[in-house]
Design a protein around this motif. Structure first.
Motif, short mmCIF file in Angstrom:
data_model
loop_
_atom_site.label_atom_id
_atom_site.label_comp_id
_atom_site.label_asym_id
_atom_site.label_seq_id
_atom_site.Cartn_x
_atom_site.Cartn_y
_atom_site.Cartn_z
N ARG A 11 0.87 -1.18 0.00
CA ARG A 11 0.00 0.00 0.00
C ARG A 11 0.90 1.22 0.00
NH1 ARG A 11 -3.05 -2.49 4.52
NH2 ARG A 11 -4.68 -3.75 3.57
N PHE A 14 2.49 1.46 3.45
CA PHE A 14 2.65 0.24 4.24
C PHE A 14 2.96 -0.93 3.33
CE2 PHE A 14 0.82 -3.65 6.03
CZ PHE A 14 1.44 -3.69 7.26
N PRO A 33 1.77 -5.39 17.42
CA PRO A 33 1.11 -4.15 17.84
C PRO A 33 0.11 -3.65 16.80
CG PRO A 33 3.37 -3.72 17.12
CD PRO A 33 3.18 -5.20 17.07
N ASN A 34 -0.66 -2.64 17.17
CA ASN A 34 -1.61 -2.04 16.24
C ASN A 34 -0.89 -1.60 14.98
OD1 ASN A 34 -3.84 -2.30 17.87
ND2 ASN A 34 -3.49 -0.32 18.87
N GLY A 35 -1.53 -1.90 13.84
CA GLY A 35 -0.97 -1.43 12.58
C GLY A 35 0.17 -2.28 12.05
N ALA A 36 0.48 -3.41 12.71
CA ALA A 36 1.61 -4.24 12.28
C ALA A 36 1.34 -4.95 10.96
CB ALA A 36 1.93 -5.27 13.35
N LYS A 38 -1.39 -7.52 10.86
CA LYS A 38 -1.98 -8.83 11.17
C LYS A 38 -3.28 -9.05 10.39
CE LYS A 38 -2.46 -7.73 15.49
NZ LYS A 38 -2.02 -6.32 15.50
N THR A 39 -4.17 -8.07 10.49
CA THR A 39 -5.46 -8.21 9.81
C THR A 39 -5.27 -8.24 8.31
OG1 THR A 39 -6.54 -7.07 11.64
CG2 THR A 39 -7.76 -7.17 9.57
N THR A 40 -4.34 -7.45 7.81
CA THR A 40 -4.05 -7.46 6.38
C THR A 40 -3.61 -8.86 5.95
OG1 THR A 40 -3.40 -5.14 6.49
CG2 THR A 40 -2.64 -6.38 4.57
N HIS A 189 -3.81 -9.26 19.42
CA HIS A 189 -2.74 -8.49 20.04
C HIS A 189 -2.72 -8.73 21.55
CE1 HIS A 189 -5.88 -5.25 19.69
NE2 HIS A 189 -5.67 -5.30 20.98
N1 LIG Z 1 -7.95 -0.73 3.45
C1 LIG Z 1 -6.79 -0.14 3.73
N2 LIG Z 1 -6.28 0.80 2.91
C2 LIG Z 1 -5.10 1.40 3.17
N3 LIG Z 1 -4.36 1.13 4.25
C3 LIG Z 1 -4.82 0.23 5.12
C4 LIG Z 1 -6.06 -0.46 4.91
N4 LIG Z 1 -6.24 -1.32 5.93
C5 LIG Z 1 -5.17 -1.18 6.74
N5 LIG Z 1 -4.32 -0.27 6.26
C6 LIG Z 1 -3.02 0.10 6.83
O1 LIG Z 1 -2.19 -1.04 6.76
C7 LIG Z 1 -1.40 -1.16 7.95
C8 LIG Z 1 -1.66 -2.52 8.60
O2 LIG Z 1 -2.97 -2.55 9.11
P1 LIG Z 1 -3.61 -3.84 9.77
O3 LIG Z 1 -5.04 -3.55 10.06
O4 LIG Z 1 -3.30 -5.02 8.96
O5 LIG Z 1 -2.80 -3.93 11.13
P2 LIG Z 1 -3.10 -4.84 12.39
O6 LIG Z 1 -1.80 -5.43 12.78
O7 LIG Z 1 -4.20 -5.78 12.13
O8 LIG Z 1 -3.53 -3.77 13.45
P3 LIG Z 1 -4.70 -3.79 14.57
O9 LIG Z 1 -4.18 -4.64 15.67
O10 LIG Z 1 -4.79 -2.35 14.93
O11 LIG Z 1 -5.93 -4.32 13.90
C9 LIG Z 1 -1.74 0.02 8.80
O12 LIG Z 1 -0.77 1.00 8.56
C10 LIG Z 1 -3.10 0.46 8.30
O13 LIG Z 1 -3.27 1.83 8.51
#
Ligand SMILES: Nc1ncnc2c1ncn2[C@@H]1O[C@H](COP(=O)(O)OP(=O)(O)OP(=O)(O)O)[C@@H](O)[C@H]1O
Length: 344
Positions: A11, A14, A33-36, A38-40, A189
């Motif tokens: 992205r 990221f 941590p947040n934003g690492a 994981k969900t992606t 997390h």
């Molecule tokens: N649809 C999207 N479009 C653009 N950037 C995104 C999108 N979804 C997530 N991001 C960015 O991608 C990065 C990873 O996000 P992700 O949600 O995968 O993290 P995470 O580890 O699951 O965090 P959390 O624990 O907060 O859910 C972050 O910088 C987030 O801002």
């Protein structure tokens, strides 16, 4: 049944790039941590987020990333479960098999078996709004399993629950996951969820894997500040020469000899504080400055600055005895036998 994947998602601000190998019956937790990312990573596995160049997913040797989302043999439990509010628990679970062409009777039979397996046979006719958080979580798990997936994905499966419910649902989920013979990837997390539910932890920071291993191994030998904080250890990077590790200017004596770049970890409870230089000068002694004091369970956590930053856990009585206040200088010591040193 095995999953082999390289998940690459690019992205503008990221980039995720992680390799994932999960065996049959294995539960792997992505922790970070947040934003690492994981969900992606989970969404990429499910096909809800596209892979960038270099990314691929194979399940049992067959490419998965080329399949449309609805054809992937995947069961997914979302953070807020996403149960259909107008359907009974039974019909929520029967939904997947129905969509894949099962007759109503067959779909309901499978659903009834699964509800029974997660201990909710008596809730078959209940609508989601009449289920507790823990019950809704189990219905969501049964629904994910109803399509007989080979890969099960769980996104923060316990996050929607209060602390008390979480405790019992966590052990129940562990039991239910043990009965699944496919590969399971869960995202959390919460270190406790990860430690209890997973056979292996993969720690993700800034879109990359920074550490992985069995939960106990990761907890004993953290390799990043994030992991050290999770498991409540002081962690430093230094240079070892035999039984001594230098962290900045502070030399530490350690129990196990080591050479070269090394990590040094010790528990805040292993740190002793003194107002005056202790007699007999125990080894691993330095002067620090108190930067903050906070309650930490039954003890008091003292934040120390100085040549190296550290946390010390002491009793409220010791805090009063030593008359510790922010800004005060103290002597800080750790016994060599209370330190863990390992290669960096
Ligand atoms: N649809 C999207 N479009 C653009 N950037 C995104 C999108 N979804 C997530 N991001 C960015 O991608 C990065 C990873 O996000 P992700 O949600 O995968 O993290 P995470 O580890 O699951 O965090 P959390 O624990 O907060 O859910 C972050 O910088 C987030 O801002």
């Amino acid at each position: 049944m095995t999953l082999h994947a390289r998940l690459v998602v690019t992205r503008p601000a990221f980039r995720l790039d992680i390799e994932l190998h999960v065996g049959a019956g294995e539960v792997v937790a992505l922790l970070g941590p947040n934003g690492a990312g994981k969900t992606t990573a989970l969404r990429a596995l499910a096909g809800l987020t596209g892979l960038s160049e270099g990314g691929h997913i194979e399940l049992d040797g067959e490419p998965l990333h080329t399949l449309a989302v609805e054809h992937r043999p995947i069961g997914m439990v979302f953070q807020d479960y996403l149960l259909f509010p107008h359907l009974s628990a039974l019909d929520n679970v029967a939904f997947g098999p129905r969509c894949r062409g099962a007759s109503k009777a067959d779909a309901r039979r499978v659903a009834a078996e699964l509800l029974d397996r997660v201990g909710l046979a008596d809730k078959a006719t209940a609508r989601p709004r009449h289920l507790s958080g823990g019950q809704a979580q189990r219905v969501a798990l049964a629904r994910a399993l109803a399509v007989r997936p080979r890969l099960l994905l769980l996104d923060e499966p316990l996050a929607a629950l209060d602390a008390h419910t979480r405790l019992s649902v966590r052990s129940r989920l562990r039991h239910d996951l043990a009965g699944f013979d496919g590969a399971t990837v869960l995202v959390t997390h919460d270190p406790l969820d990860a430690m209890v539910l997973a056979d292996r932890l993969i720690v993700v920071e800034h879109g990359a894997i920074v550490q992985q291993g069995a939960p106990a191994e990761v907890a004993r030998h953290p390799r990043t500040d994030y992991v050290a904080r999770l498991v409540g250890l002081n962690l430093y990077r230094g240079t070892a020469a035999g039984r001594q590790i230098k962290v900045g200017e502070v030399p530490f004596n350690v129990a196990d000899p080591l050479e070269g770049p090394a990590f040094l970890a010790f528990s805040p409870a292993a740190v002793a504080l003194y107002r005056t230089r202790p007699d007999g000068s125990p080894r691993n002694l330095w002067q620090g400055v108190i930067e903050g004091i906070e309650r930490h369970g039954d003890s008091v956590r003292v934040h120390l600055g100085g040549p190296i930053a550290a946390f010390a856990d002491i009793t409220p009585a010791a805090l009063a005895d030593l008359d510790l206040t922010p800004g005060r200088q103290v002597w800080v010591s750790v016994k060599a036998t209370e330190t863990h040193a390992y290669p960096a």
